[in-house]
Design a protein around this motif. Structure first.
Motif, PDB file in Angstrom:
ATOM      1  N   UNK A  54       0.839  -1.198   0.000  1.00  0.00           N
ATOM      2  CA  UNK A  54       0.000   0.000   0.000  1.00  0.00           C
ATOM      3  C   UNK A  54       0.872   1.245   0.000  1.00  0.00           C
ATOM      4  N   UNK A  55       0.382   2.291  -0.664  1.00  0.00           N
ATOM      5  CA  UNK A  55       1.113   3.551  -0.692  1.00  0.00           C
ATOM      6  C   UNK A  55       0.538   4.496  -1.717  1.00  0.00           C
ATOM      7  N   UNK A  56       1.392   5.400  -2.174  1.00  0.00           N
ATOM      8  CA  UNK A  56       0.944   6.407  -3.124  1.00  0.00           C
ATOM      9  C   UNK A  56       0.069   7.448  -2.437  1.00  0.00           C
ATOM     10  N   UNK A  57      -0.420   8.383  -3.197  1.00  0.00           N
ATOM     11  CA  UNK A  57      -1.227   9.487  -2.674  1.00  0.00           C
ATOM     12  C   UNK A  57      -2.505   8.994  -2.010  1.00  0.00           C
ATOM     13  N   UNK A  58      -3.085   7.909  -2.559  1.00  0.00           N
ATOM     14  CA  UNK A  58      -4.376   7.422  -2.054  1.00  0.00           C
ATOM     15  C   UNK A  58      -4.268   6.194  -1.156  1.00  0.00           C
ATOM     16  N   UNK A  97       4.008   4.352   5.339  1.00  0.00           N
ATOM     17  CA  UNK A  97       3.225   3.154   5.640  1.00  0.00           C
ATOM     18  C   UNK A  97       4.150   1.969   5.896  1.00  0.00           C
ATOM     19  N   UNK A  98       3.699   1.038   6.729  1.00  0.00           N
ATOM     20  CA  UNK A  98       4.469  -0.171   7.011  1.00  0.00           C
ATOM     21  C   UNK A  98       4.473  -1.099   5.803  1.00  0.00           C
ATOM     22  N   UNK A  99       5.534  -1.869   5.690  1.00  0.00           N
ATOM     23  CA  UNK A  99       5.580  -2.917   4.662  1.00  0.00           C
ATOM     24  C   UNK A  99       4.618  -4.010   5.094  1.00  0.00           C
TER      25      UNK A  99
END
Length: 110
Positions: A54-58, A97-99
């Motif tokens: 998970x990541x990115x702007x959203x 965010x965590x991996x």
């Protein structure tokens, strides 16, 4: 198991079951594949960890399609450079965010 040719690339999808553990009453059979390899051919093996991050702007998943696009885009680089680029992509994508999973990407050039 399918072998799909796309833009000078081949994708071999994984089997429906893992390689570990036991399945009672069922014998596991795995499909053998042969693909043409010429000098300069690169092969990438990866699990779902990178694509599921998970990541990115959203805060969404990276996705397998995007990972394949990145690999295709950087495939001309030396393998050591590819590792650095992938690591930067991952760090930028996940941000703070965590991996969420283990990440495995293996690249080999012949």
């Amino acid at each position: 198991m399918t072998l799909k040719k796309q833009l000078s690339t081949y994708e071999i999808k994984g089997e429906k079951y893992g390689t570990g553990g036991r399945v009672l009453g069922k014998e596991r059979t795995y499909t053998n594949h042969s693909i043409p390899i010429k000098p300069g051919t690169s092969i990438y093996l990866f699990k779902d960890g990178f694509a599921d991050q998970f990541g990115g702007v959203r805060g969404k998943k990276f996705m397998k399609k995007k990972l394949k696009e990145v690999l295709f885009k950087i495939s001309h680089l030396e393998m050591e450079e590819q590792q650095l680029v992938l690591s930067c992509y991952l760090d930028e994508w996940k941000g703070k965010l965590d991996q969420v999973d283990d990440i495995l990407v293996i690249g080999v050039r012949f």
